[in-house]
Design a protein around this motif. Structure first.
Motif, PDB file in Angstrom:
ATOM      1  N   LYS A  43      52.317  46.541  44.640  1.00 26.53           N
ATOM      2  CA  LYS A  43      52.945  45.430  45.358  1.00 26.53           C
ATOM      3  C   LYS A  43      53.060  45.721  46.851  1.00 26.53           C
ATOM      4  CE  LYS A  43      55.611  43.571  41.467  1.00 26.53           C
ATOM      5  NZ  LYS A  43      56.974  43.301  40.916  1.00 26.53           N
ATOM      6  N   GLU A  44      53.199  46.979  47.222  1.00 28.44           N
ATOM      7  CA  GLU A  44      53.350  47.364  48.624  1.00 28.44           C
ATOM      8  C   GLU A  44      52.015  47.580  49.329  1.00 28.44           C
ATOM      9  OE1 GLU A  44      55.823  50.803  48.401  1.00 28.44           O
ATOM     10  OE2 GLU A  44      57.655  49.661  47.953  1.00 28.44           O
ATOM     11  N   SER A  45      50.914  47.438  48.612  1.00 28.93           N
ATOM     12  CA  SER A  45      49.590  47.681  49.184  1.00 28.93           C
ATOM     13  C   SER A  45      49.014  46.422  49.833  1.00 28.93           C
ATOM     14  CB  SER A  45      48.630  48.181  48.101  1.00 28.93           C
ATOM     15  OG  SER A  45      49.032  49.434  47.605  1.00 28.93           O
ATOM     16  N   ASP A  46      48.138  46.650  50.815  1.00 32.52           N
ATOM     17  CA  ASP A  46      47.422  45.548  51.463  1.00 32.52           C
ATOM     18  C   ASP A  46      46.078  45.284  50.787  1.00 32.52           C
ATOM     19  OD1 ASP A  46      49.369  45.406  53.644  1.00 32.52           O
ATOM     20  OD2 ASP A  46      48.502  47.335  54.271  1.00 32.52           O
ATOM     21  N   GLN A  51      42.820  43.564  34.882  1.00 29.83           N
ATOM     22  CA  GLN A  51      43.991  43.843  34.049  1.00 29.83           C
ATOM     23  C   GLN A  51      45.301  43.711  34.820  1.00 29.83           C
ATOM     24  OE1 GLN A  51      43.765  47.379  31.537  1.00 29.83           O
ATOM     25  NE2 GLN A  51      41.537  47.335  31.619  1.00 29.83           N
ATOM     26  N   ILE A  52      45.224  43.771  36.141  1.00 31.10           N
ATOM     27  CA  ILE A  52      46.451  43.676  36.950  1.00 31.10           C
ATOM     28  C   ILE A  52      46.389  42.463  37.881  1.00 31.10           C
ATOM     29  CG2 ILE A  52      46.977  46.138  36.852  1.00 31.10           C
ATOM     30  CD1 ILE A  52      45.680  46.389  39.652  1.00 31.10           C
ATOM     31  N   SER A  53      45.659  41.451  37.473  1.00 33.66           N
ATOM     32  CA  SER A  53      45.434  40.273  38.333  1.00 33.66           C
ATOM     33  C   SER A  53      46.733  39.611  38.765  1.00 33.66           C
ATOM     34  CB  SER A  53      44.534  39.262  37.629  1.00 33.66           C
ATOM     35  OG  SER A  53      45.114  38.848  36.397  1.00 33.66           O
ATOM     36  N   ASP A  54      47.757  39.653  37.918  1.00 35.69           N
ATOM     37  CA  ASP A  54      49.028  39.016  38.260  1.00 35.69           C
ATOM     38  C   ASP A  54      49.766  39.741  39.384  1.00 35.69           C
ATOM     39  OD1 ASP A  54      49.246  41.089  36.259  1.00 35.69           O
ATOM     40  OD2 ASP A  54      51.379  40.625  36.160  1.00 35.69           O
ATOM     41  N   LEU A  55      49.381  40.994  39.653  1.00 36.51           N
ATOM     42  CA  LEU A  55      50.055  41.779  40.689  1.00 36.51           C
ATOM     43  C   LEU A  55      49.329  41.745  42.031  1.00 36.51           C
ATOM     44  CD1 LEU A  55      50.909  45.024  38.639  1.00 36.51           C
ATOM     45  CD2 LEU A  55      52.428  43.106  39.130  1.00 36.51           C
ATOM     46  N   VAL A  56      48.096  41.247  42.051  1.00 40.78           N
ATOM     47  CA  VAL A  56      47.269  41.404  43.264  1.00 40.78           C
ATOM     48  C   VAL A  56      46.760  40.075  43.824  1.00 40.78           C
ATOM     49  CG1 VAL A  56      46.540  43.704  42.524  1.00 40.78           C
ATOM     50  CG2 VAL A  56      45.154  41.733  41.886  1.00 40.78           C
ATOM     51  N   SER A  57      47.350  38.985  43.412  1.00 42.76           N
ATOM     52  CA  SER A  57      46.840  37.669  43.839  1.00 42.76           C
ATOM     53  C   SER A  57      46.904  37.467  45.352  1.00 42.76           C
ATOM     54  CB  SER A  57      47.605  36.543  43.131  1.00 42.76           C
ATOM     55  OG  SER A  57      49.001  36.652  43.397  1.00 42.76           O
ATOM     56  N   ASP A  58      47.822  38.159  46.026  1.00 42.80           N
ATOM     57  CA  ASP A  58      47.978  37.994  47.475  1.00 42.80           C
ATOM     58  C   ASP A  58      47.369  39.151  48.267  1.00 42.80           C
ATOM     59  OD1 ASP A  58      49.795  39.826  46.509  1.00 42.80           O
ATOM     60  OD2 ASP A  58      51.361  39.294  47.949  1.00 42.80           O
ATOM     61  N   LYS A  59      46.514  39.960  47.599  1.00 39.99           N
ATOM     62  CA  LYS A  59      45.937  41.142  48.250  1.00 39.99           C
ATOM     63  C   LYS A  59      44.458  40.921  48.570  1.00 39.99           C
ATOM     64  CE  LYS A  59      49.808  43.177  46.905  1.00 39.99           C
ATOM     65  NZ  LYS A  59      50.926  43.397  47.835  1.00 39.99           N
ATOM     66  N   GLU A  60      43.957  41.730  49.499  1.00 42.43           N
ATOM     67  CA  GLU A  60      42.508  41.829  49.671  1.00 42.43           C
ATOM     68  C   GLU A  60      41.977  42.670  48.513  1.00 42.43           C
ATOM     69  OE1 GLU A  60      39.072  43.699  52.616  1.00 42.43           O
ATOM     70  OE2 GLU A  60      41.172  43.721  53.261  1.00 42.43           O
ATOM     71  N   ILE A  61      41.028  42.128  47.793  1.00 40.68           N
ATOM     72  CA  ILE A  61      40.509  42.802  46.604  1.00 40.68           C
ATOM     73  C   ILE A  61      39.046  43.153  46.797  1.00 40.68           C
ATOM     74  CG2 ILE A  61      40.096  42.614  44.124  1.00 40.68           C
ATOM     75  CD1 ILE A  61      42.411  40.598  44.015  1.00 40.68           C
ATOM     76  N   ILE A  62      38.719  44.403  46.572  1.00 43.10           N
ATOM     77  CA  ILE A  62      37.333  44.872  46.648  1.00 43.10           C
ATOM     78  C   ILE A  62      36.961  45.425  45.278  1.00 43.10           C
ATOM     79  CG2 ILE A  62      35.703  46.411  47.778  1.00 43.10           C
ATOM     80  CD1 ILE A  62      37.593  46.475  50.181  1.00 43.10           C
ATOM     81  N   LYS A  63      36.024  44.754  44.627  1.00 43.96           N
ATOM     82  CA  LYS A  63      35.601  45.158  43.286  1.00 43.96           C
ATOM     83  C   LYS A  63      34.230  45.815  43.345  1.00 43.96           C
ATOM     84  CE  LYS A  63      37.918  41.136  41.204  1.00 43.96           C
ATOM     85  NZ  LYS A  63      37.705  39.942  40.362  1.00 43.96           N
TER      86      LYS A  63
END
Length: 358
Positions: A23-26, A37-49
């Protein structure tokens, strides 16, 4: 700052610290399946897959983002320190002059997850991956051989894939050679939800029973099945009164009145089988509470039933036990007072170790 996050085997296995760090990560960096698996926790983050096999690229991206001033969570399945992303990150990060803060958040490893599904098979154990993508087959075989000979329980990772079957075949061959055809193998298959558990003997284990989503637990020489669960006993002391008949037997034992070998003069001989040794007509370890030799609790009675345990009447066992017991027991009450030492003696002789090195 880089947080290396272990998300365990599923969403329920994450620690509170790991959730807080995400939650504290950018930025979130990870294999697409793990991030999902953690999509509900990272919806507001920059995501690199990234895809499977891109571990170096993922670590590099996490470092680059951290050096730009962002807080990064690098996602790993299971525990990041067990065949996970922590090792990869530390291997790459040493190339940099800059100080990069790293914090690793442990997760439930595949070995622990599988063990909990199967029962309680882990005591002293080793984790071994059968993947020969980065490791020579000869090294994998050596690890298997020495772990099996050391009587360790073994958690097997990456057992087989469509293109990688030889390591699994060598695994079966090695277990058969060292442990024999009745060695117990627990299989936890995470392609199912919930995960599917199966326990088989090594002689019955086939390639179609496992896949890359399976973790295998190889039992040691004391591991046994109890109501479809895999148990490896530790040898805890279960307190009990000394039965009067047992007390009488060991009074005679201490006085040198108990003969060595079969007691064919006994009116009950043979109470188990012809040729049995009768030195320990009443087991000096009763109740051991260890079903690996055939004993079991009579449910609802609190009575330990030794009917199916023949080990203490076998010549090899008696030869190992008798002299140390004669030196260990000074009075009948030592059957209670020294029970912890007695159980270690039992274990030593079961595993054919030095009965004096307790």
């Amino acid at each position: 700052m880089i947080n290396v996050i272990g998300i365990g085997q599923n969403r329920e296995n994450m620690t509170l610290g790991a959730v807080r760090a995400i939650k504290e990560s950018d930025v979130i960096v990870g294999y697409k399946k793990y991030v999902a698996q953690i999509s509900d926790l990272v919806s507001d983050k920059e995501i690199i897959k990234k895809g499977m096999g891109d571990e170096i690229a993922r670590a590099q991206l996490a470092i680059d983002k951290s050096l730009s001033g962002q807080t990064v969570s690098l996602i790993s399945s299971g525990d990041p320190g067990v065949f996970g992303m922590a090792n990869v990150l530390y291997q790459i990060i040493s190339r940099y002059d800059e100080d990069i803060d790293v914090k690793v958040y442990p997760g439930v490893s595949a070995a622990n997850y599988a063990a909990d599904k199967l029962g309680a098979p882990l005591n002293d154990y080793a984790n071994i991956s059968l993947s020969n993508i980065l490791t020579p087959l000869s090294e994998i075989e050596k690890k298997l051989e020495f772990a099996l000979k050391a009587n360790l329980v073994i958690a097997i990772y990456n057992p087989i894939s469509k293109t990688r079957k030889e390591p699994f075949r060598r695994f079966i061959k090695t277990v058969l050679k060292i442990k024999g055809e009745n060695a117990l193998i627990g299989i936890v298959d995470s392609t199912y939800e919930p995960a599917k558990e199966t326990i088989v003997k090594i002689k019955d284990l086939t390639e179609d029973m496992v896949n890359m989503s399976c973790t295998l637990i190889v039992g040691n020489d004391l591991t046994y099945m109890q109501e479809d669960k895999l148990i490896t006993p530790r040898g805890y002391v279960i307190k009990s009164k000394i039965h009067p008949l047992s007390s009488d037997h060991y009074e005679k034992f201490l006085n040198g009145e108990i003969s060595h070998g079969p007691n064919r003069e006994c009116e009950f001989y043979p109470c188990h089988y012809e040729g049995q040794y009768c030195d320990f007509c009443y087991c000096p370890f009763y109740p051991c509470g260890d079903s690996s030799t055939g004993g079991q609790w009579i449910k609802g009675k609190g009575v330990w039933n030794c009917k199916e345990c023949m080990w203490v009447h076998e010549k090899e066992a008696v030869d190992c036990l008798r002299k140390p017991l004669e030196e260990l027991l000074e009075e009948v009450d030592d059957l209670k007072a020294k029970k912890k030492t007695l159980l270690k003696l039992r274990r030593a002789c079961l595993l054919k170790n030095n009965p004096y090195d307790l």
